[in-house]
Design a protein around this motif. Sequence first.
Motif, PDB file in Angstrom:
ATOM      1  N   LEU A   1      23.662  39.725  45.486  1.00  0.00           N
ATOM      2  CA  LEU A   1      25.076  39.470  45.196  1.00  0.00           C
ATOM      3  C   LEU A   1      25.912  39.703  46.452  1.00  0.00           C
ATOM      4  N   VAL A   2      25.560  40.754  47.188  1.00  0.00           N
ATOM      5  CA  VAL A   2      26.348  41.084  48.377  1.00  0.00           C
ATOM      6  C   VAL A   2      26.112  40.031  49.456  1.00  0.00           C
ATOM      7  N   LEU A   3      24.869  39.570  49.531  1.00  0.00           N
ATOM      8  CA  LEU A   3      24.549  38.540  50.514  1.00  0.00           C
ATOM      9  C   LEU A   3      25.386  37.292  50.265  1.00  0.00           C
ATOM     10  N   PHE A   4      25.581  36.991  49.004  1.00  0.00           N
ATOM     11  CA  PHE A   4      26.360  35.802  48.650  1.00  0.00           C
ATOM     12  C   PHE A   4      27.749  36.193  48.180  1.00  0.00           C
ATOM     13  N   ARG A   5      28.281  37.253  48.743  1.00  0.00           N
ATOM     14  CA  ARG A   5      29.555  37.747  48.235  1.00  0.00           C
ATOM     15  C   ARG A   5      30.648  36.681  48.417  1.00  0.00           C
ATOM     16  N   ALA A   6      31.593  36.771  47.472  1.00  0.00           N
ATOM     17  CA  ALA A   6      32.720  35.838  47.481  1.00  0.00           C
ATOM     18  C   ALA A   6      32.287  34.393  47.311  1.00  0.00           C
ATOM     19  N   THR A   7      31.143  34.198  46.625  1.00  0.00           N
ATOM     20  CA  THR A   7      30.794  32.834  46.218  1.00  0.00           C
ATOM     21  C   THR A   7      30.768  32.815  44.692  1.00  0.00           C
ATOM     22  N   TYR A   8      30.504  31.640  44.149  1.00  0.00           N
ATOM     23  CA  TYR A   8      30.412  31.558  42.693  1.00  0.00           C
ATOM     24  C   TYR A   8      29.242  32.363  42.158  1.00  0.00           C
ATOM     25  N   PHE A   9      28.172  32.436  42.956  1.00  0.00           N
ATOM     26  CA  PHE A   9      27.017  33.221  42.524  1.00  0.00           C
ATOM     27  C   PHE A   9      27.403  34.671  42.307  1.00  0.00           C
ATOM     28  N   ASP A  10      28.141  35.216  43.260  1.00  0.00           N
ATOM     29  CA  ASP A  10      28.599  36.602  43.159  1.00  0.00           C
ATOM     30  C   ASP A  10      29.469  36.768  41.924  1.00  0.00           C
ATOM     31  N   LEU A  11      30.434  35.863  41.773  1.00  0.00           N
ATOM     32  CA  LEU A  11      31.366  35.960  40.650  1.00  0.00           C
ATOM     33  C   LEU A  11      30.619  35.958  39.316  1.00  0.00           C
TER      34      LEU A  11
ATOM     35  N   THR B   1      28.924  47.819  44.532  1.00  0.00           N
ATOM     36  CA  THR B   1      30.111  48.435  45.117  1.00  0.00           C
ATOM     37  C   THR B   1      29.727  49.328  46.292  1.00  0.00           C
ATOM     38  N   ILE B   2      28.614  50.003  46.163  1.00  0.00           N
ATOM     39  CA  ILE B   2      28.191  50.863  47.278  1.00  0.00           C
ATOM     40  C   ILE B   2      27.923  50.003  48.519  1.00  0.00           C
ATOM     41  N   PHE B   3      27.199  48.926  48.330  1.00  0.00           N
ATOM     42  CA  PHE B   3      26.882  48.052  49.467  1.00  0.00           C
ATOM     43  C   PHE B   3      28.155  47.470  50.066  1.00  0.00           C
TER      44      PHE B   3
END
Lengths: 720, 479, 325
Positions: free
Chosen positions: C135-145, C213-215
């Motif tokens: 999720l962090v790797l793809f943060r701020a994408t639709y995948f993350d959301l 959140t930690i990451f």
Amino acid sequence: MRAHGRLLLIWLVTTLATACGQTWNDPYAAADSGANILYSAFTDRPKHLDPVQSYSEDEAGFNAQIYEPPLQYHYLKRPYTLVPLTAADVPKPVFTDAQGHPVAEDSPRLAFSVFQISIKPGIRYQPHPALAVDGAGKPVYPTLSPEALRGIHAMKDFRHTGTRELVADDYAYQIKRLAHPRLHSPIFGLMSEYIVGLRELAETLRAEDRRMTEQGRAGEWLDLAQYALDGVEVVDRYTYRLRVKGRYRQFPYWLAMSFFAPVPREVDRFHAQPGMAEKNLTLDWYPVGTGPYMLTENNPNSRMVLERNPNFRGETYPSEGQPEDRAGGLLADVGKPLPFIDKVVFTREKEGIPYWNKFQQGYYDASGIASDNFDQAVRISVEGDANVTPDMEKKGIRVETSVATATRYFAFNWLDPVVGGDSERARKLRQAVSVALDWEEFISIFANGRGIAAQGPVAPGIFGHREGREGINAQVYEWENGRPRRKPIAEARRLLAEAGYPGGRDAASGEPLVLYLDTTDRGPGDKSRLDWYRKQFSALGVQLEIRGTDYNRFQDKVRKGAAQMFVWGWNADYPDPENFLFLFQGSQSRARFQGENAANYSNPEFDRLFEQMKHMENGPQRQALIDRMVAILQHDAPWSFGYHPKDYSLRHEWTGNVKPNQMARNGVKYQKIDVDLRTRRRAEWNQPVLWPLAGLALLLVAAVWPLLRSWRRREAMTAT
Amino acid sequence: MTPVVLWTDALIFALLAVASAFGWYSRHNPLLRSAWQKVGGSRAGMAALTLLAVFAVVGLLDSLHYRPRLESAGGDGERAVYSGEVLSALDALATGLRSRGEKTYSAPLATHLFARETVERADGTQFRAHPRLRHGGVHLDDPPAQHAADLARRFAAGALSGAAIWMVLAGVVALRLARRESVGLGVTWRRIWRGDTAVAWNAVLATFAALLLVAGPVIFLADAYHVLGTDKVGQDVLYLALKSVRTALVIGTLTTLVMLPFAVALGIMAGYFGGRVDDVIQYLYTTINSIPGVLLIAAAVLMMQVFIDTHAQWFATAAERADARLLALCFILGLTSWTGLCRLLRGEALKLRELDYVQAAQAFGVSQWRIMARHLLPNLMHIVLIAVVMDFSALVLAEAVLSYVGIGVDPNTFSFGTMINAARLELAREPVVWWSLVAAFVFMFVLVLAANLFADAVRDAFDPRIAARVTGADSGVKG
Amino acid sequence: MIAYIVRRILHALPILIGVNLITFALFFVVNTPDDMARMQLGVKRVTPDAIAKWKADRGYDKPLLWNEQAQGSARLTDTIFFRKSVRLFVFDFGRADDGRDIAREITTRMGPSLAIALPTFLLGLYVTVSFALLLVLFRATYFDLWGVVLCVAMMSISSLFYIIGGQYLVSKVWNLVPISGYAEGPDALRFLILPVVISIVGGVGSSTRWYRTIFLEEIGKDYVRTARAKGLGETVVLFRHVLRNALIPILTGVVVVVPLLFMGSLITESFFGIPGLGSDTIDAINAQDFAVVRSMVFLGSVLYIVGLLLTDISYTLVDPRVRFE
């Protein structure tokens, strides 16, 4: 990403590998498939397997296959009949006076009933280390040193086992164990009233035990053979005599319970050796018997296994039964040696859903104890016969019914100022409630018809119970169209008004009548039942306050006579009306004398009739007395007679010779199994459905694929 | 009728008062105010808040208790006599749902009982059939022919009324906004639609649209049918689910309310005073923390039970007794869950203590208690708030698990845990009785989801960094 | 280091004493010895004699805290408190109210509990940390959301539903694994798959969110920016730097529960018929067998304290800057 894929692959491969060659959801070891094993379940862990201590039904399920008391109930005959098990015949009492001279039964000088029991020669115990002897006939394990015990954790770790013949001494030894100071026999209190000298023996033993403790020999073996018990006399190798106070015709029923099973002195000594109890090598954990099976695995947390006793003497299948038994195929194996099944595996099943589902999948052969979850499987036909649902019928599932020798009742505390006592007001009030409590509805909602609304305390199948018109409770029922019909609620309202509470309001003060029901139902699943009670009372206009408490508090209240109304049940110890009617005896009052009369009912007339009825032989005279007693109870209504639960046991088509028997728990030896059919059916019913797994894999790929691509693109971008 | 104020009722209204006071305080505190504005701008947060508000209304209605007056019996009627049964405003509104019980199971919207029964004809012969329900669909003469049409009609009527109400609602919102901003209605409407408002009104209105489209048909259908079916004793499942909402809210909010004073006072004291006080408080919460939560709860609940049983005379009605048990459960859950917040506050107080203005206040000789109340507490309020909203969902879930273990609410109390437990066995039936379980699942899911989303919004607005340190209060109760 | 551990253990003593006092007070207020006897002796034919005998046998006939009749130190030791509670300190659990040897029970039941708790813990950690990293790797994408939405949705479902639903579908409808039961050895795998998967799925929502959140917090720090400035790829930064630094907060939350894995899981074990300590505890609660509950409370507290100790020790392993003082 690759790691995820690999993990999934490993998971799939291992699942497939272990499931190879059998259905995937088979909870048993692959090696056991095709073996002549009966699969059953148990819910509560057995607490005691020592025959002196064990009293619960679950424990009896194991113990009855292992221990053999002198008598047993006939497997097929109804009403329940005592037949010999290890005894040569069912003993008849001989009545004597205080000096031991025989007297007539109605003699005023009658002091004792004497029962002489002869056991069959040649009966042998299961192989057991306590019975192992060397060439010279000396026990192999007379004294075990701590070193010798080092490698031993279970009974099977002992290398040598032995057996010996069953003798009358073993029975006498066990009866003395009822008085053992370190054991708690639930029937000691009762038996000490009857068996001559038992109480004195208990006192002697207690004193001796105390003396041993003071001498620092606490816990050492107490050899009961050195203490005499007046009431038990061993006549010869195969015969013993029991002397019981007064006239007690029902006594032989007790001789069919495992309290009176044999325990060899060697076994007792063996287990009393130091270090044994610490390792849990006790009789309470490893029963030793002469029965058809022996306990070979005892893991009460998950699995109990019984295996055929190689020394079993070869009892044969009974040759008589009820007329319908022949058609039911229950008499096909007449004369064949028992048992038919090699091994019985009991699996612990605490939750209802897995239990039920495993039965449907064919992993349990029968549903053993009828449980709430089996409700929907059974339907009652127009004729009142039980049947399974069409789906289950297609699977070949059969249903067996039997009315339990038990009763569930709604008691009014006789000592309570509102509902109790001999006043006309209270009686009318109780009658009104009895009419209003629609037990037929209760049975159909909560037991799916698995019960018979009770007309009196005596359960069907027991002498004294009356069927048909003359048996109905005239206070509550009318006879209509050949069936009892509960009187309409208007009748209940009328009775309530006559009691001085028109419309549920005190005629004098106008205050609403509030009644209190004490119950141990307080789990979340019990809510619907409580709602039901409330609904019944609100139909009368009476408010019902339910006080749910824990079991202890509830018992405490009942014991102190502080509960106003409560619901309870009674399971008969033996099939005799005395065992039901004594629940109303004034001298059995729970609050006054700590007896079994929980409603604290007292009626001198009833008590007088009871004393008369108690010792009579079954016959028209006894029936007449019982009828009068039941009529008194119906009129006084200390209970709203609830219902007699019916046990429905479901079984698969591959089981045979199954007939539910409420009194005897030793039925496993009669049963048989068609193993091939079972294997086929299980394979048919349990084909794994694989598309969800494939679907899951596809979904993962579908989710991962675009991610992978976008990641590659991004990495390529940062690289440039 | 005579009003009855149960203990939990009183506490709920106290909570309401505290919340209002906090709201008022926030308006005048620039920091809090801007944080709340951030929450208002969050679409997920506002949608969740809307749902929670609806649940809260149901819960509050169910907290207005009374005992109905019995009709006078003799006619002299000198003295009013009240029933022992305690009802609530919600019961009064849903009298139909409450009183129209069937005999036993019936499927959602059914006209017949779920199981076949032996029915007697007029001539005394018997046959097996699904009997008609006593209330569900009784107005139909020929159910197979009319059932679908009747359902469709009622559904349409409900949906239309829902839509109508929604339009009025949307109009009111748009009008007020337009007046405040002094722009045209059309412009305002477009702004709302695009999410161009300070408060995410589009999320609120969308949530209401969804809610009304569900509630409208349900209300119309519930008039004549059991929308979610009936349970084992024929009670309407929709009614059970609605009644369970209050229990969930009580457990979720009162538990934190009762534990707050301890957690806040002890946490701040430990952090501020340090030394011996800190040692004692740390010892206290480590000890309580080290006892496995479920076991501590089990023991405490059993003890409460004994206490309630031995003092039965203190409780006039079953409702009061059940209420006492519910409150006790809140206290006990609070007792086991205050330690997390306490530790968090201690850590923050430890840092705040070193700040200049606190040091200055100490130098000026301001009393210790005053410093804690005036300087520390306000600066820790956001942590408390975050902990409260984050604990809520965990506690609602914990109730279900505890009820399973048999140490949850009183069996007389409606709750999701009770529902799930009863429904658990129904799955083993053949055919499956699924509606109670699904109803409990849906209601609980929506409630907890809304709570979680709202908690996220609050946390993001007040202190996004704190999430890493709050690990939830339920670790002890998790299965 | 050893001195440190010894000191920590000494610190733990007052806590255990506190636990002991609390449980003793709770359990003996709830249940008088008479109640226990009645509970164990059953319904039928229970006489006052039998109750007295039961109590005497199990030592419940003694006074609670102070024995007037005894001599010298026996005044303190010949009491229920000393015999039933203080002895726990030397792990002498005694016998359950129904006569079982509790220590034996604990040792035999620990295995099945661990067999289910350990894979759940390790696999769960692996799955949730990987998912969070993803999720962090793809943060701020639709995948993350959508990933976060999925997590929130999953943590809003009661664990009871996961178990009931999973058992119903996988075992009943699809016939994939046995519904319940347990076997020793490699055969156990078939029984463990479902409960382990369900437990992981049930916990994945909240843990993933927490790790995420930690990451995210870690990723905003200076050293990450430096690493990126050096031209390291995002994946390398994430796995090499962020993961290692995020270990400390993860360890705080995780190591503490490791010893508690022995205690098993109450609900999963009962539903799946696994004869572990968790299902034993449930049984004991339902049967009000307080001797067992008391022992489990004590054991749980000891394991918790061990967990705290392990947490401290593991800090030094991942972060050399932390020293024992």
